[in-house]
Design an enzyme around this catalytic site. Structure first.
Site, PDB file in Angstrom:
ATOM      1  CD1 TRP A 321      -2.963   1.491   0.946  1.00  0.00           C
ATOM      2  CD2 TRP A 321      -1.330   2.456   2.110  1.00  0.00           C
ATOM      3  NE1 TRP A 321      -3.386   2.748   1.282  1.00  0.00           N
ATOM      4  CE2 TRP A 321      -2.397   3.364   2.004  1.00  0.00           C
ATOM      5  CE3 TRP A 321      -0.190   2.845   2.814  1.00  0.00           C
ATOM      6  CZ2 TRP A 321      -2.368   4.629   2.565  1.00  0.00           C
ATOM      7  CZ3 TRP A 321      -0.152   4.122   3.364  1.00  0.00           C
ATOM      8  CH2 TRP A 321      -1.233   4.986   3.242  1.00  0.00           C
ATOM      9  CG  HIS A 322       3.409   2.232   3.285  1.00  0.00           C
ATOM     10  ND1 HIS A 322       2.777   1.183   3.900  1.00  0.00           N
ATOM     11  CD2 HIS A 322       3.387   3.259   4.162  1.00  0.00           C
ATOM     12  CE1 HIS A 322       2.391   1.571   5.106  1.00  0.00           C
ATOM     13  NE2 HIS A 322       2.738   2.830   5.282  1.00  0.00           N
ATOM     14  N   GLY A 323       3.768   1.789  -1.342  1.00  0.00           N
ATOM     15  CA  GLY A 323       4.397   2.162  -2.600  1.00  0.00           C
ATOM     16  C   GLY A 323       4.690   0.968  -3.467  1.00  0.00           C
TER      17      GLY A 323
END
Lengths: 475, 314
Positions: A321-323
Site C-alpha cells: 500500500w505504501h508504494g
C-alpha cells in the site's frame, strides 16, 4: 498544497473565518470548493480521477441501499474494482510491468508493453481507501448511503485529510458535515496549538533529520556502519515526526472548524511490543486493514497456521500500500514476520523473563521491551527507506560490520539530536504524566502563550523552511 | 449568542496577545542574531559579508565551492602584483553570484572577475534556489540589488522577510561557532584549500543521474546580466569551467555559456577536458574538487592567460 507552506497559511486564514461566517447550509459548498482548490494546486487535471471514483462510489452507495441479495454484492464489487483499478493503473502498473519485463527477460523473452509516463496522483492511496471504507460499510449495513452528492464528495475530499489521512470511516465523519459547528474558543485554540506542534515536528525535527538521512541513504557504499546505524535511528524519528506532524496539522485544522478526526499516532516509540506499535502507529490505516482485510480473511478465528498466514498477508499488503517498490513489500513482510514470531514465542519469552528474574523489575522490564521494539522497528525501517532491496541489504551488512568513522555533519547532528531529545521528553511527559493529544500543557494560559510562541520562534530560527513535501504524500 | 460573542472576543484578545509575544520575540531574537552575524570575524558568513561590504580587491574570484577551493589569491598577488579576493561560497551558484556582483559593483569596480561556472549549474534544480537563503541577511541593506534574485526563491519571500529572525534561519549554529568556537582568521583571502584525496574517486554515473535536465531560463537571464554588467562597467570577465576528475557531456549548457560570453566580450576558458587534469588523482580531492596541488596548477594556468592577454593588450 503543502501544509508547511505560506500558501496553506493564507488559504487557512481565508477559509476558516469564512466557514464560521457562513450560514450552516452553505458551509459544505465552501469546504468542498476549498478542498477542490487544495487538491488542484498539485496537478489540476487529477481532480477528474477523484471525480470519477466519487461518482462511482456515490452511485454504488445508493444502489447498495436500494437493492437486496446478490445484486448488492455486484455493486460492491463494481465500486471496489473502480477504486482498486485506479490504484492499479496509476500506482502499480509500471511496477508490475517492469517486474514482468525482468521476469520475461530472465527466460529469454521480451515484454513489448510500454510503461506509462504518468505522475502518481498525490495521496491516491488515502482517499481511495477512505472511499472504499464507505461502500464496504454501506454494504455491511453499518452506514446508511449518503444521498447528498456534495456531502459525499466532501467526505472523500475534506481538505485536512485528503492527501495523507487520517483515513476516516463514514460513521465517524459523514454525520459531522450535518452538525452545526459553532465557534468555540477552547476547541479552536487547541486545534491551532495542535497545528503548530505538527509544524514543529515537521520543520524542526523531521526535515533536519532528513538532511543526515539523505546523505547516508542516497550514497550507499560511501558511508560506515556507524553512520548508517545513526542514520537509521534518525530515519525512525524523521518518518515519525513527518507523518505525525502531518496528522497533527490535519487533525488540528479540522478541529478548528469543529470536526473530530480520528487519532493517527499515540507515541509509537513507547510501545512494549510490535503488536502494540501497530496499535499506535498510523492507526487509521492499521484499523482499516484490520476491519476490511484481516477480519475478511478470517482474522484469528481460523486454524493457527491460517491465522499466521493472515497476519503475514495483511502486513505484506500494507507494505505494498505504501508504494510500488519491493522495499515496501519487504518492510511489510518483516513486520508480518515480527507479529507471527511474537505469537509463536510468547510462552518462551515469558519463561525467559522469569528465568532471568526481570519480571520483578517492572521498569527495567518495560525499558527492555521498549528498546527491543524500537530496534526491531528500526531494522524494518532500513528497507522502508532504502532505494532498493539490494541497497537495503548492503546497508544492513554495513551496520552489522560497524566499521569506519562516523560521518560528522555538525549542524545536522546537533539539531537532529536536540530534536530527538526534545520530542522524546515531551512524549515521555505526555505518555506517563499529562496524557491527551496535546503536548506542552501547562494549565497556565500565559505560560502556554509563551511556550507556543517559543515553538513558533524555534520553527523560524532552526526549522528547515526550504524543506520538501511530507513523505506520506507520495503514497 | 452572548456566549458565542464571548468566545470570539476571548479568542481575539488572546490571539492579539499571542501575536504581540511572537512579534516581540521575533524582533528581539532577530536583532540579537543580526548583531552577532555581522560582527563575526571568521567563517563563511564573514567571508560573504566581507565580499559584499569591504573588499576592494582588483581581482575577484566568484563561483561555488569549485571557486572557493580552486583559486589561490596569494598566487595571483605574487605573480600579477595585484590584490585578489576569493568570494566563492559552497553550495551557491550563478544566481547567488549575480546578486553578489550587483552589490559589489554598487560599491566599486574591480579590474578582473574570474567566474567559475560548472555548465551543469545552468540546468534547472531546486538546489540552486534553496541556496539563495544565504543572501537573506543582506536584504535589509541591499534590497535594490538583490531583491530580484531573492524573489526567485518563492513568491512569498517579501512577506517572510517581515520577520526579523527569518533571514537568519538555520544560521544559529554557525553564528555561535564563528563567534565562540572557530575563531580562525581569513588569512588566505577567501581561499579554502583541500588537502589529499579521497580513497575512491566516484564517477558521476555511480551517483544519482540528472533526469532529462532542462536549462533554467532564470539562469540564462542571470548569466546574460552578469556578463553585460561586467562589460558595461569595464570589468574584464573570465568565465572558467574548472576541471573535474572525469569529463562529462555538457555540450548544450557549454555552448550556451560560450555564446553569452562572446556576446558580452567575456572570455570562456574551458578546462573541463584538459588532459593534464583528467583522471589525475594527485590533483583532486574528490570527483568535482581540486586539492591544493590542483588549485596551484589551475591558478597558474589562469594567471598565464591573464598575463598573455595583458601583454597582447586584450
Amino acid at each position: 498544497m503543502l501544509f508547511n507552506s505560506i500558501h496553506f497559511a493564507l488559504f487557512f486564514i481565508i477559509v476558516t473565518p469564512f466557514y464560521f461566517l457562513l450560514p450552516h447550509r452553505f458551509r459544505w459548498i465552501l469546504l468542498l470548493s476549498a478542498s477542490c482548490y487544495f487538491y488542484m494546486v498539485f496537478v489540476p487535471v487529477y481532480i477528474l480521477i477523484l471525480g470519477f471514483t466519487i461518482v462511482i462510489d456515490y452511485m454504488a452507495g445508493l444502489f447498495l441501499e436500494k437493492t437486496e441479495g446478490r445484486r448488492r454484492k455486484y455493486w460492491l464489487i463494481a465500486s471496489l474494482i473502480a477504486n482498486i483499478g485506479v490504484l492499479a493503473v496509476f500506482k502499480y502498473y509500471n511496477f508490475l510491468n517492469t517486474n514482468l519485463s525482468e521476469l520475461l527477460t530472465s527466460f529469454g523473452y521480451r515484454n513489448s508493453i510500454p510503461n506509462l509516463s504518468i505522475l502518481l496522483p498525490i495521496g491516491l492511496s488515502f482517499h481511495t481507501f477512505q472511499a472504499m471504507s464507505y461502500t464496504i460499510e454501506v454494504y455491511r449495513g453499518n452506514q446508511k448511503a449518503e444521498h447528498h452528492f456534495g456531502i459525499y464528495a466532501l467526505y472523500v475530499m475534506f481538505y485536512p485529510q485528503l492527501v495523507a489521512g487520517p483515513i476516516e470511516r463514514p460513521q465517524n465523519l459523514l454525520h459531522q458535515f450535518y452538525e452545526k459547528h459553532k465557534f468555540d474558543y477552547d476547541r479552536v485554540a487547541e486545534g491551532l496549538k495542535l497545528m503548530l506542534w505538527g509544524l514543529f515536528l515537521k520543520l524542526v525535527i523531521a526535515d533536519r533529520l532528513a538532511i543526515y538521512v539523505n546523505i547516508a541513504y542516497n550514497h550507499v557504499g560511501q558511508h560506515s556502519g556507524k553512520t548508517f546505524a545513526l542514520a537509521t535511528i534518525f530515519f525512525a524519528f524523521q518518518i515519525y515526526c513527518d507523518f505525525a506532524g502531518y496528522s497533527n496539522i490535519a487533525i488540528g485544522a479540522a478541529k478548528v472548524m469543529g470536526f473530530k478526526l480520528m487519532t493517527n499516532f499515540k507515541r509509537p516509540y513507547f510501545s512494549h511490543s510490535i503488536s502494540e506499535f501497530w496499535s499506535r502507529w498510523h492507526i487509521s490505516l492499521s484499523t482499516w486493514f484490520k476491519d476490511y482485510l484481516y477480519i475478511s480473511l478470517g482474522g484469528n478465528r481460523v486454524s493457527v497456521p491460517r491465522w499466521y498466514l493472515n497476519l503475514f498477508i495483511v502486513f505484506t499488503i500494507s507494505g505494498l500500500w505504501h508504494g510500488a517498490n519491493w522495499t515496501y513489500i519487504v518492510w511489510g513482510a518483516i513486520n508480518g514476520f515480527y507479529l507471527v514470531f511474537a505469537i509463536v514465542t510468547r510462552k518462551l519469552r515469558k519463561k525467559m523473563t522469569r528465568f532471568f528474574r526481570i519480571d520483578g523489575f517492572e521498569q527495567l522490564n518495560n525499558g527492555i521491551q521498549i528498546m527491543t521494539t524500537f530496534v526491531l522497528a528500526c531494522f524494518a525501517w532500513i528497507f522502508f527507506r532504502a532505494n532498493n532491496v539490494s541497497e537495503g541489504i548492503n546497508i544492513l551488512n554495513t551496520i552489522i560490520g560497524f566499521n569506519g568513522p562516523l560521518f560528522i555533519d555538525k549542524t545536522a547532528l546537533t539539531y537532529g539530536i536536540f530534536g530527538i531529545i526534545f520530542v522524546m521528553i515531551t512524549e515521555f511527559l505526555q505518555e506517563y504524566h499529562i496524557g491527551g493529544s496535546l503536548p506542552l500543557k501547562t494549565g497556565n494560559w500565559l505560560i502556554e502563550h509563551l511556550v507556543y510562541s517559543m515553538l513558533l520562534l524555534m520553527i523560524v530560527t532552526i526549522g528547515v523552511l526550504d524543506g520538501g513535501q511530507f513523505i506520506y504524500f507520495q503514497f | 449568542m452572548v456566549k458565542r460573542k464571548n468566545h470570539t472576543l476571548r479568542f481575539s484578545g488572546n490571539a492579539l496577545l499571542f501575536l504581540f509575544i511572537c512579534v516581540f520575540l521575533d524582533q528581539f531574537t532577530g536583532r540579537v542574531l543580526r548583531h552577532y552575524y555581522f560582527t563575526t570575524t571568521s567563517g563563511l558568513n564573514y567571508q560573504t559579508t566581507y565580499s559584499m561590504d569591504s573588499t576592494n580587491a582588483e581581482v575577484l574570484i566568484m563561483g561555488s565551492s569549485r571557486a572557493k577551493h580552486h583559486y589561490i589569491p596569494s598566487l595571483i598577488w605574487t605573480r600579477l602584483h595585484t590584490t585578489c579576493y576569493n568570494t566563492g561560497r559552497d553550495g551557491n551558484f550563478l544566481l547567488y553570484n549575480y546578486a553578489l556582483l550587483k552589490t559589489i559593483v554598487k560599491r566599486y569596480k574591480p579590474g578582473i572577475i574570474i567566474l567559475d561556472i560548472n555548465p551543469e549549474e545552468m540546468f534547472y534544480g531546486q538546489w540552486s534556489y534553496d541556496g539563495l537563503s544565504v543572501l537573506l541577511p543582506y536584504c535589509k541593506k541591499n534590497w535594490d540589488e538583490i531583491h530580484d534574485v531573492i524573489e526567485m526563491k518563492g513568491s512569498f519571500e517579501k512577506l517572510k522577510l517581515q520577520s526579523a529572525v527569518y533571514p537568519f534561519n538555520s544560521c544559529l549554529l554557525s553564528i555561535v561557532s564563528d563567534h565562540f568556537i572557530n575563531l580562525s582568521k581569513d588569512t588566505l583571502n577567501g581561499y579554502v584549500p583541500y588537502y589529499g584525496h579521497e580513497k575512491e574517486m566516484k564517477f558521476k554515473d555511480e551517483e544519482n543521474k540528472l533526469i532529462e535536465p532542462t536549462i533554467d531560463s532564470c539562469k540564462i537571464i542571470a548569466l546574460n546580466n552578469f556578463t553585460s554588467i561586467c562589460c558595461r562597467s569595464g570589468i574584464k570577465l573570465y568565465i572558467v569551467r574548472s576541471p573535474k576528475y572525469s569529463d562529462e557531456d555538457v555540450t548544450k549548457p557549454q555552448e550556451l555559456i560560450t555564446s553569452i560570453a562572446m556576446k558580452n566580450h567575456a572570455e570562456f576558458l574551458n578546462f573541463g577536458n584538459s588532459p593534464e587534469f583528467i583522471r589525475n588523482t594527485s590533483l583532486f580531492k574528490d570527483r568535482v574538487h581540486l586539492n591544493d596541488e590542483g588549485a596551484k596548477v589551475l591558478t597558474n594556468l589562469i594567471i598565464d592567460k591573464i598575463q598573455q592577454d595583458t601583454n597582447t593588450g586584450k
